[in-house]
Design an enzyme around this catalytic site. Structure first.
Site, PDB file in Angstrom:
ATOM      1  N   ASP A  87       0.837  -1.211   0.000  1.00 67.11           N
ATOM      2  CA  ASP A  87       0.000   0.000   0.000  1.00 67.11           C
ATOM      3  C   ASP A  87       0.868   1.255   0.000  1.00 67.11           C
ATOM      4  OD1 ASP A  87      -2.527  -1.240   0.152  1.00 67.11           O
ATOM      5  OD2 ASP A  87      -2.417  -1.391   2.334  1.00 67.11           O
TER       6      ASP A  87
ATOM      7  N   ASP B 218      -9.793  -6.364  -0.072  1.00 67.09           N
ATOM      8  CA  ASP B 218      -8.819  -5.654   0.770  1.00 67.09           C
ATOM      9  C   ASP B 218      -9.535  -4.967   1.929  1.00 67.09           C
ATOM     10  OD1 ASP B 218      -6.567  -4.395   1.740  1.00 67.09           O
ATOM     11  OD2 ASP B 218      -6.231  -3.114  -0.018  1.00 67.09           O
TER      12      ASP B 218
HETATM   13  C1  DX5 Z   1      -6.353  -0.857   3.734  1.00 72.53           C
HETATM   14  C2  DX5 Z   1      -5.378  -1.579   4.652  1.00 72.53           C
HETATM   15  C3  DX5 Z   1      -5.265  -2.963   4.169  1.00 72.53           C
HETATM   16  C4  DX5 Z   1      -4.922  -4.019   5.157  1.00 72.53           C
HETATM   17  C5  DX5 Z   1      -5.481  -3.881   6.498  1.00 72.53           C
HETATM   18  O1  DX5 Z   1      -6.233   0.488   3.730  1.00 72.53           O
HETATM   19  O2  DX5 Z   1      -4.117  -1.015   4.681  1.00 72.53           O
HETATM   20  O3  DX5 Z   1      -4.294  -3.053   3.166  1.00 72.53           O
HETATM   21  O4  DX5 Z   1      -5.378  -5.190   4.583  1.00 72.53           O
HETATM   22  O5  DX5 Z   1      -5.744  -5.114   7.063  1.00 72.53           O
HETATM   23  P1  DX5 Z   1      -6.805  -5.283   8.239  1.00 72.53           P
HETATM   24  O6  DX5 Z   1      -8.064  -4.616   7.778  1.00 72.53           O
HETATM   25  O7  DX5 Z   1      -6.946  -6.753   8.415  1.00 72.53           O
HETATM   26  O8  DX5 Z   1      -6.223  -4.608   9.431  1.00 72.53           O
HETATM   27 ZN    ZN Z   2      -4.277  -2.243  -0.238  1.00 72.80          ZN
END
Ligand code: DX5
Ligand code: ZN
Length: 228
Positions: free
Chosen positions: A37, A178
């Site tokens: 990201d 995501d």
């Molecule tokens: C989206 C996040 C995701 C990541 C977060 O902006 O940065 O890339 O998957 O994972 P979770 O939601 O499981 O904390």
């Molecule tokens: Zn992402």
């Protein structure tokens, strides 16, 4: 034929006190892909990862990378991202005035193009760009932060996009999900058509398990929920 589902590790959720160790553990766990990201503090109200870190990741590992550009006017940075030879570069439909041109730019740089849809963006936005994409990402939370709770309507959207992909015979298009890809949510996400799961703090990097254990749990969920 069984639909293949790939497991990704969202590197924004890795331990940056020891990124190299996390990368080695992900490799040992045979992760399919790193999800990277890049945030600009403008399109999303946060900053995360950048090209310096992407360079370090590429030096440390040959694992495929999905480069998710969460930035305004992503066309400004496609060339730089492509120089790191990721498997995919994905851009937000909400971040560009001309998505089709940006997608062509990615394709012309030799990288597979992807589009990402924020929770409020409708499926219809995809209708005329299916020829230009190899990856569609459904954000199940608003982009910018880890640790958020899934927005239920996004699962309906995932299923609607799966129907669209199948109806148009676009089997080469991966469908990525995501945000809050938790052990609890994974079965529904797979059944709704996802082929790439971005594991963050709610699965691959969750506190209760080691990376190896967490990836093994995700893999067993992928196997037990396989869709024909
Ligand atoms: C989206 C996040 C995701 C990541 C977060 O902006 O940065 O890339 O998957 O994972 P979770 O939601 O499981 O904390
Ligand atoms: Zn992402």
């Amino acid at each position: 034929m069984q639909r293949t589902v790939k497991i990704e590790a969202s590197l924004a959720c890795a331990n940056f006190k020891n990124l190299e160790r996390d990368i080695k553990q992900l490799e040992e766990a045979k992760i399919d892909c790193f999800h990277f990201d890049i945030m600009d503090g403008n399109f999303v109200p946060n900053f995360a990862l950048d090209f310096t870190i992407l360079g370090a990741v590429r030096e440390l590992s040959c694992t495929d990378v999905v480069c998710h550009l969460m930035i305004e006017e992503p066309e400004r940075y496609i060339e730089r991202a492509a120089a790191f030879r990721p498997a995919f570069i994905s851009i937000h439909l909400e971040a560009t005035r001309n998505a089709q041109r940006a997608l062509q730019q990615i394709r012309n740089s030799g990288v597979r193009p992807g589009v990402v849809l924020n929770p409020a963006t409708p499926v219809s936005a995809l209708q005329y760009i299916l020829d230009d994409i190899d990856l569609i990402t459904v954000m199940t939370v608003n982009p910018g932060f880890a640790g958020q709770v899934l927005i239920p309507a996004t699962i309906r959207k995932l299923a609607d996009i799966r129907k669209l992909i199948d109806a148009e015979g676009c089997s080469h298009i991966e469908l990525e999900v995501d945000g809050n890809v938790s052990f609890q949510n994974i079965p529904t996400m797979i059944k709704s058509g996802a082929t790439m799961l971005v594991g963050g703090t709610s699965s691959v990097f969750c506190k209760q398990y080691s990376i190896g254990e967490a990836v093994a749990i995700v893999r067993s969920l992928v196997e037990s929920n396989a869709v024909q």
